[in-house]
Design a protein around this motif. Sequence first.
Motif, short mmCIF file in Angstrom:
data_model
loop_
_atom_site.label_atom_id
_atom_site.label_comp_id
_atom_site.label_asym_id
_atom_site.label_seq_id
_atom_site.Cartn_x
_atom_site.Cartn_y
_atom_site.Cartn_z
N MET A 47 13.11 -39.26 -60.71
CA MET A 47 12.96 -39.83 -59.37
C MET A 47 12.93 -38.72 -58.32
O MET A 47 12.15 -38.79 -57.36
CB MET A 47 14.09 -40.80 -59.07
CG MET A 47 13.95 -41.51 -57.74
SD MET A 47 15.22 -42.76 -57.46
CE MET A 47 16.69 -41.73 -57.37
N SER A 48 13.77 -37.69 -58.49
CA SER A 48 13.81 -36.59 -57.52
C SER A 48 12.49 -35.85 -57.47
O SER A 48 11.95 -35.58 -56.38
CB SER A 48 14.94 -35.62 -57.87
OG SER A 48 16.20 -36.25 -57.81
N TYR A 49 11.95 -35.53 -58.65
CA TYR A 49 10.68 -34.80 -58.68
C TYR A 49 9.56 -35.64 -58.06
O TYR A 49 8.75 -35.13 -57.26
CB TYR A 49 10.31 -34.39 -60.09
CG TYR A 49 9.00 -33.63 -60.15
CD1 TYR A 49 8.97 -32.28 -59.84
CD2 TYR A 49 7.81 -34.27 -60.47
CE1 TYR A 49 7.77 -31.57 -59.86
CE2 TYR A 49 6.61 -33.58 -60.49
CZ TYR A 49 6.60 -32.23 -60.19
OH TYR A 49 5.42 -31.54 -60.19
N ALA A 50 9.50 -36.92 -58.42
CA ALA A 50 8.46 -37.79 -57.86
C ALA A 50 8.60 -37.89 -56.34
O ALA A 50 7.60 -37.86 -55.61
CB ALA A 50 8.54 -39.17 -58.50
N TYR A 51 9.83 -38.00 -55.87
CA TYR A 51 10.07 -38.12 -54.43
C TYR A 51 9.65 -36.86 -53.70
O TYR A 51 8.89 -36.91 -52.72
CB TYR A 51 11.54 -38.41 -54.18
CG TYR A 51 11.88 -38.52 -52.71
CD1 TYR A 51 11.71 -39.71 -52.01
CD2 TYR A 51 12.36 -37.42 -52.01
CE1 TYR A 51 12.00 -39.81 -50.66
CE2 TYR A 51 12.66 -37.51 -50.66
CZ TYR A 51 12.49 -38.70 -49.99
OH TYR A 51 12.76 -38.79 -48.66
N PHE A 52 10.17 -35.71 -54.16
CA PHE A 52 9.87 -34.46 -53.46
C PHE A 52 8.38 -34.10 -53.55
O PHE A 52 7.80 -33.61 -52.59
CB PHE A 52 10.72 -33.32 -54.03
CG PHE A 52 12.17 -33.41 -53.67
CD1 PHE A 52 12.57 -33.38 -52.35
CD2 PHE A 52 13.14 -33.53 -54.65
CE1 PHE A 52 13.91 -33.46 -52.00
CE2 PHE A 52 14.48 -33.62 -54.32
CZ PHE A 52 14.87 -33.58 -52.99
N LEU A 96 11.92 -26.83 -57.52
CA LEU A 96 13.11 -26.17 -56.99
C LEU A 96 14.11 -27.20 -56.47
O LEU A 96 15.31 -27.14 -56.80
CB LEU A 96 12.71 -25.21 -55.87
CG LEU A 96 13.81 -24.28 -55.31
CD1 LEU A 96 13.18 -22.98 -54.80
CD2 LEU A 96 14.59 -24.96 -54.19
N ALA A 97 13.63 -28.15 -55.67
CA ALA A 97 14.52 -29.17 -55.12
C ALA A 97 15.12 -30.03 -56.22
O ALA A 97 16.31 -30.38 -56.18
CB ALA A 97 13.75 -30.05 -54.13
N THR A 98 14.31 -30.37 -57.24
CA THR A 98 14.81 -31.17 -58.36
C THR A 98 15.89 -30.42 -59.13
O THR A 98 16.91 -31.01 -59.52
CB THR A 98 13.66 -31.54 -59.30
OG1 THR A 98 12.66 -32.26 -58.58
CG2 THR A 98 14.16 -32.40 -60.45
N GLY A 99 15.69 -29.12 -59.34
CA GLY A 99 16.70 -28.32 -60.03
C GLY A 99 18.02 -28.30 -59.30
O GLY A 99 19.09 -28.37 -59.92
N VAL A 100 17.97 -28.22 -57.96
CA VAL A 100 19.20 -28.24 -57.17
C VAL A 100 19.90 -29.58 -57.29
O VAL A 100 21.12 -29.65 -57.50
CB VAL A 100 18.89 -27.91 -55.70
CG1 VAL A 100 20.14 -28.10 -54.83
CG2 VAL A 100 18.38 -26.48 -55.56
#
Length: 278
Positions: free
Chosen positions: A100-105, A125-129
């Motif tokens: 969900m994070s990767y799809a959102y970002f 990067l954002a998903t990894g954080v």
Amino acid sequence: TVDLRRPSTTAKFVLLSWFLLIVGIPAAYYFTGAPPSAHLLPHMLAGSGAGMMAVSLCYPLQQSGKINWSAGFTRGIQLLFTGLGLVIAAQGILKAISSMSYAYFHSLLQCGAAQGISAVAMASLATGVVVGLVSTPLERAQRLRTGGSVLSNLSELARRGLFSRTGMYGEAGAVIAINVVSFEAFYLSYFWLLAAFPWLGVGMAGTAVAGAASGVVALVAGQSLSKVTQILSDVGNEEQAGPSKGRVKAFVHSASLVALNSSLLFVFYRALFFLLSR
């Protein structure tokens, strides 16, 4: 406990990450002026389901090499599935968050200035954080040997202090950094493979191949950074020797399992997302 007058480097890093996520996402949404993808729920459910199904098939294979089968076949079969429930639950949570994070970002970035590989890199990067912030307490709670449940272990970690070395976010900086590098390698390699070999994105066979390759690349990248951080923390340790046959064999075994898991993950994810987004 946390001394707010002189916060540690880990405390600063974790607090800054949470601040950027809480404040940065609404700000990015406001300035782009466009909503993120409407398929976040299917992404989350597909990621969670795919993660649970993939690990349920790969976990017994991973455990099989650790079992002393001389104790009996029935006992060996029991040991194959010992702890599987907790692993499935953890994978379901983490894969739901990461998908969900990767799809959102990614969708949010594409609404703005970032396009193509730059959007993939920034979303990774954002998903990894995000995954690092969530997985650090869970992984530490799983490793904590108190005889209690994960929830009671989380309470114990919080009691020890959020940012102390033995607390909830102890050594979180290294964990988040490894997650970021792994996700960058995972998604960028997948993006490159689809661009270089378009046939990989056509059918399930191509999806399986691309997923397996991306998983191995992420494993190599993550383990390389993990090894560097370990060497830096053990400077002067005489046991830091070159690769032995045993280590090479263990890595090949791990890479094979990761390739299988990533291959299944991509196939299940693609199938579930197709069904859920119809």
